[in-house]
Write an enzyme that holds these catalytic residues in place. Sequence first.
Site, PDB file in Angstrom:
ATOM      1  CG  LEU A   1      10.525 -16.272  -1.637  1.00  0.00           C
ATOM      2  CD1 LEU A   1      10.445 -16.375  -0.113  1.00  0.00           C
ATOM      3  CD2 LEU A   1      10.689 -14.814  -2.069  1.00  0.00           C
TER       4      LEU A   1
ATOM      5  CD1 TRP B   1       7.335   6.963  -1.299  1.00  0.00           C
ATOM      6  CD2 TRP B   1       7.255   6.715  -3.525  1.00  0.00           C
ATOM      7  NE1 TRP B   1       8.633   6.936  -1.763  1.00  0.00           N
ATOM      8  CE2 TRP B   1       8.617   6.792  -3.130  1.00  0.00           C
ATOM      9  CE3 TRP B   1       6.958   6.555  -4.875  1.00  0.00           C
ATOM     10  CZ2 TRP B   1       9.654   6.709  -4.043  1.00  0.00           C
ATOM     11  CZ3 TRP B   1       8.002   6.477  -5.782  1.00  0.00           C
ATOM     12  CH2 TRP B   1       9.337   6.562  -5.371  1.00  0.00           C
TER      13      TRP B   1
ATOM     14  CD1 TRP C   1     -11.157  -6.035 -11.240  1.00  0.00           C
ATOM     15  CD2 TRP C   1     -10.249  -5.258 -13.117  1.00  0.00           C
ATOM     16  NE1 TRP C   1     -10.373  -7.037 -11.768  1.00  0.00           N
ATOM     17  CE2 TRP C   1      -9.796  -6.588 -12.923  1.00  0.00           C
ATOM     18  CE3 TRP C   1      -9.804  -4.562 -14.243  1.00  0.00           C
ATOM     19  CZ2 TRP C   1      -8.928  -7.225 -13.812  1.00  0.00           C
ATOM     20  CZ3 TRP C   1      -8.937  -5.191 -15.135  1.00  0.00           C
ATOM     21  CH2 TRP C   1      -8.511  -6.508 -14.908  1.00  0.00           C
TER      22      TRP C   1
ATOM     23  CB  SER D   1      -7.929  -4.186   2.010  1.00  0.00           C
ATOM     24  OG  SER D   1      -7.925  -2.895   2.580  1.00  0.00           O
TER      25      SER D   1
ATOM     26  CG  HIS E   1       0.880   1.994  -9.338  1.00  0.00           C
ATOM     27  ND1 HIS E   1       0.476   1.593  -8.078  1.00  0.00           N
ATOM     28  CD2 HIS E   1      -0.114   2.796  -9.816  1.00  0.00           C
ATOM     29  CE1 HIS E   1      -0.702   2.134  -7.809  1.00  0.00           C
ATOM     30  NE2 HIS E   1      -1.077   2.864  -8.841  1.00  0.00           N
TER      31      HIS E   1
ATOM     32  CG  ASP F   1      -2.045   0.980   1.129  1.00  0.00           C
ATOM     33  OD1 ASP F   1      -2.328   1.460   0.009  1.00  0.00           O
ATOM     34  OD2 ASP F   1      -2.665   1.278   2.164  1.00  0.00           O
TER      35      ASP F   1
END
Length: 240
Positions: free
Chosen positions: A123, A17, A61, A188, A29, A12
């Site tokens: 990972l 930012w 969306w 959320s 993004h 988030d």
Amino acid sequence: MRIPAHVAIILDGNGRWAKGKGMPRNYGHTQGAKNVEVICEEAWNIGIKYLTVYAFSTENWNRPEHEVNALMKLLRNYMKNCVKTAHKNHMRVRVIGDKSRLDADIRQSIAELEQETQNNDGLNFQIAINYGSRDEILRAVNQMLKDCRTGALQPGQVDERKFGSYLDTADIPDPDLLIRTSGEERISNFLLWQIAYSELYFCPVPWPDFDKKELMQAIEEYNRRDRRYGGLKAEGKEEE
């Protein structure tokens, strides 16, 4: 220090930012996507086995069309670059969420990425795209109903383990720690079933600025928590 095996992160604060720097939201993004690669490497280096990030929700969306289009373009580029990064770091990458709404080329890239990395032993990296936990649960219930109609599943067979096998995270352990960046303190619609016993940590730092130091602070806080399950401590001692 105990390192959580599975960490989930709600990414988030990218847009805010960027705005704070006088830049368009899409710049945030883009920088946020770059930071995903950094944190994946840091997570593996400190001993985290599973990392799940909330990249694009079912509600996203509803954002302005130009922002959604930019996010989809970013996703296309990320999927292409992720193959190289995954092999470099031996990551196994999986995408959770309803892929049916994504464009065909993105679905193809996801399938190729999952196929090419399925045998990597580093990972385990899960990316939630067009994901919403309520949607996930409804899809699972509908599939169970179909299996009941065909006889593949008997109603009496349904327990927590069986239900979990119908979720997008079927063979992935539940998160030990959920982190949300940028100061918001809500879930959320993310992994609602899976985080039933997870520790929650809300970090004020926006995602593009979230680094190894912030990750370690979250893990240190996780270690300070006295974890109890139904009145029992994690190590099995009764609560006083």
